[in-house]
Motif scaffolding. Structure first.
Motif, PDB file in Angstrom:
ATOM      1  N   ARG A  82       0.825  -1.208   0.000  1.00 58.64           N
ATOM      2  CA  ARG A  82       0.000   0.000   0.000  1.00 58.64           C
ATOM      3  C   ARG A  82       0.861   1.262   0.000  1.00 58.64           C
ATOM      4  NH1 ARG A  82      -4.889  -1.202   4.378  1.00 58.64           N
ATOM      5  NH2 ARG A  82      -5.773  -3.029   3.297  1.00 58.64           N
ATOM      6  N   LEU A  83       1.958   1.219   0.741  1.00 54.67           N
ATOM      7  CA  LEU A  83       2.830   2.400   0.828  1.00 54.67           C
ATOM      8  C   LEU A  83       3.410   2.784  -0.526  1.00 54.67           C
ATOM      9  CD1 LEU A  83       4.734   1.720   4.180  1.00 54.67           C
ATOM     10  CD2 LEU A  83       3.106   3.558   3.725  1.00 54.67           C
ATOM     11  N   VAL A  84       3.690   1.776  -1.374  1.00 53.62           N
ATOM     12  CA  VAL A  84       4.255   2.076  -2.702  1.00 53.62           C
ATOM     13  C   VAL A  84       3.194   1.985  -3.795  1.00 53.62           C
ATOM     14  CG1 VAL A  84       6.624   1.464  -2.118  1.00 53.62           C
ATOM     15  CG2 VAL A  84       5.048  -0.331  -2.890  1.00 53.62           C
ATOM     16  N   ASP A  85       1.923   1.865  -3.371  1.00 51.77           N
ATOM     17  CA  ASP A  85       0.787   1.884  -4.304  1.00 51.77           C
ATOM     18  C   ASP A  85       0.905   0.801  -5.372  1.00 51.77           C
ATOM     19  OD1 ASP A  85      -1.647   2.857  -5.176  1.00 51.77           O
ATOM     20  OD2 ASP A  85      -0.750   4.298  -6.575  1.00 51.77           O
ATOM     21  N   VAL A  86       1.208  -0.411  -4.925  1.00 52.72           N
ATOM     22  CA  VAL A  86       1.300  -1.561  -5.825  1.00 52.72           C
ATOM     23  C   VAL A  86       0.263  -2.592  -5.363  1.00 52.72           C
ATOM     24  CG1 VAL A  86       2.746  -3.459  -6.638  1.00 52.72           C
ATOM     25  CG2 VAL A  86       3.744  -1.188  -6.317  1.00 52.72           C
ATOM     26  N   PRO A  87      -0.593  -3.095  -6.268  1.00 47.40           N
ATOM     27  CA  PRO A  87      -1.547  -4.142  -5.878  1.00 47.40           C
ATOM     28  C   PRO A  87      -0.804  -5.318  -5.238  1.00 47.40           C
ATOM     29  CG  PRO A  87      -2.068  -3.311  -8.060  1.00 47.40           C
ATOM     30  CD  PRO A  87      -0.751  -2.713  -7.685  1.00 47.40           C
ATOM     31  N   LEU A  88      -1.429  -5.923  -4.254  1.00 49.14           N
ATOM     32  CA  LEU A  88      -0.765  -6.970  -3.493  1.00 49.14           C
ATOM     33  C   LEU A  88      -0.291  -8.120  -4.382  1.00 49.14           C
ATOM     34  CD1 LEU A  88       0.142  -8.011  -0.746  1.00 49.14           C
ATOM     35  CD2 LEU A  88      -2.153  -8.975  -0.422  1.00 49.14           C
ATOM     36  N   ASP A  89      -1.103  -8.543  -5.342  1.00 45.15           N
ATOM     37  CA  ASP A  89      -0.682  -9.633  -6.227  1.00 45.15           C
ATOM     38  C   ASP A  89       0.547  -9.227  -7.046  1.00 45.15           C
ATOM     39  OD1 ASP A  89      -2.673 -11.285  -5.330  1.00 45.15           O
ATOM     40  OD2 ASP A  89      -4.057 -10.865  -6.989  1.00 45.15           O
TER      41      ASP A  89
END
Length: 210
Positions: A82-89
């Motif tokens: 979330r901190l780097v705004d990347v979807p978890l998958d």
């Protein structure tokens, strides 16, 4: 390269190192990082990692700079993603590569016992920034003290003190300390305040037999 603080080992999970930057120290007012771009360009990580991994890795450095303690990341993949705004998958896919964005990051314990991640390169940047912050605070404090001491003789004269008293360096320093303790800012050093402080100091001195 600046010397890093000693990372002493503490008890707990596999004898994790104790992160040397205290909780509560944040560098949000520092609008730049002292990023060693030549070290980055020559690093094995930069030359072997994919472009996507490199991009996220730089974001991690920037995010960690403003975390608490400064220079750390939460030890939780969902929070990091979330901190780097990347979807978890997508994050998990990046981390599954032979060189992932968390390469070089290590677990540590903070001064409050929290489990976090740190990177030696980020720690070096934060250490230098915190030193610069501390030096800046000390310079500002010294400048404020100089200005107070320079203004105090005239303030003493306006309060009714003699020229001899206003030229007594020891008295000026003691009066400044007394005013800071008993009439701290935002109280202004108006004549009545300075006069009251001098009278109280004189009374205390007489009581002590000075």
């Amino acid at each position: 390269m600046a010397a890093l603080p000693n990372l002493t080992v503490v008890g707990g999970e596999s004898g994790l190192p104790l992160y040397p930057i205290p909780t509560g120290l944040k560098l949000e007012r520092h609008f730049f990082m002292q990023f060693r771009h030549r070290d980055w360009m020559k690093s094995e990580f930069r030359n072997l990692a994919s472009r996507e991994v490199r991009a996220v890795a730089i974001d991690l450095f920037c995010v960690a700079y403003d975390e608490d303690p400064a220079g750390t990341l939460p030890a939780n993949e969902e929070l990091i993603a979330r901190l780097v705004d990347v979807p978890l998958d997508d994050w998990r896919g990046l981390c599954s590569r032979s060189i992932g964005p968390l390469d070089g990051w290590q677990k540590c314990r903070t001064d409050t016992g929290a489990l976090r991640l740190f990177h030696p390169a980020v720690l070096e940047m934060v250490t230098e920034a915190s030193k610069a912050r501390r030096d800046h605070i000390e310079r500002k404090a010294a400048d404020r003290e100089r200005k107070r001491l320079e203004a105090l003789p005239d303030q003493m004269r306006r309060a009714g003190a003699s020229s001899r008293m206003a030229e007594d360096t020891d008295l000026i320093v003691r009066l400044d300390e007394y005013l800071l303790e008993h009439f701290p800012p935002p109280t202004q050093r108006r004549p009545q305040i300075v006069r009251q402080a001098l009278e109280e100091m004189d009374t205390a001195g007489r009581s002590a037999g000075l």
